[in-house]
Design a protein around this motif. Structure first.
Motif, PDB file in Angstrom:
ATOM      1  N   CYS A  38      13.042  49.689   2.726  1.00  0.00           N
ATOM      2  CA  CYS A  38      11.857  49.263   1.750  1.00  0.00           C
ATOM      3  C   CYS A  38      11.585  50.791   1.084  1.00  0.00           C
ATOM      4  O   CYS A  38      10.756  50.905   0.199  1.00  0.00           O
ATOM      5  CB  CYS A  38      10.560  48.803   2.065  1.00  0.00           C
TER       6      CYS A  38
ATOM      7  N   SER B  26       9.824  48.666  -5.036  1.00  0.00           N
ATOM      8  CA  SER B  26      10.773  48.880  -6.231  1.00  0.00           C
ATOM      9  C   SER B  26      10.207  50.026  -7.466  1.00  0.00           C
ATOM     10  O   SER B  26      10.757  50.108  -8.240  1.00  0.00           O
ATOM     11  CB  SER B  26      10.964  47.337  -6.931  1.00  0.00           C
ATOM     12  N   ASP B  27       8.891  50.237  -7.309  1.00  0.00           N
ATOM     13  CA  ASP B  27       8.241  50.872  -8.281  1.00  0.00           C
ATOM     14  C   ASP B  27       7.308  51.910  -8.056  1.00  0.00           C
ATOM     15  O   ASP B  27       6.434  52.323  -8.876  1.00  0.00           O
ATOM     16  CB  ASP B  27       7.539  49.802  -9.306  1.00  0.00           C
TER      17      ASP B  27
END
Length: 138
Positions: free
Chosen positions: A36, A50-51
């Motif tokens: 992750c 993801s961000d």
């Protein structure tokens, strides 16, 4: 950074922060855990999920060797120490995150081969300059 350490400018930097991402353990792979967090290539930034982007002085991915971590993050501090500055290296993180492995591994079986753990690596240049310390540490 080597230039910073030799020029004495390392003393102007109060704290440097490095992050090291460990690879998934075998049991985590078997349990199908997913990675992750990742290092942004050619940067000192880490992406969580993801961000979520975080910046550090150094960022090491799961394939980084002990020697790479030492050369980039610890050796400049050792050189600065030999120039008369104070230096501290410590590891912080949750249980199982790799602190003991990175810093010193098993302290019961020394010396470790070069490149294996940070603590024995940082001692070598100090003992070359101050050989009498080696007899005190044994």
């Amino acid at each position: 950074e080597k230039a910073l350490a030799h020029s004495g400018l390392m003393g102007d930097v109060c704290v440097r922060v490095a992050v090291r991402i460990r690879p998934l353990l075998a049991k985590e792979v078997l349990q199908q855990h997913e990675v992750c967090v990742r290092v942004v290539p050619n940067s000192a930034q880490v992406v969580l999920g993801s961000d979520r982007l975080f910046s550090f002085d150094h960022a090491f991915g799961p394939t980084a060797s002990q020697d790479e971590v030492y050369q980039s993050g610890v050796l400049p501090l050792v050189e600065s120490l030999l120039d008369g500055y104070n230096a501290t290296v410590f590891c912080y993180g949750q249980t199982g995150s790799g602190k003991t492995y990175t810093l010193g591994g098993s302290f019961s079986c020394c010396p470790h081969p070069p490149g294996q753990h940070l603590l024995p690596q940082q001692q070598e240049p100090l003992f070359k300059v101050y050989p009498h310390f080696q007899t005190l540490s044994g």
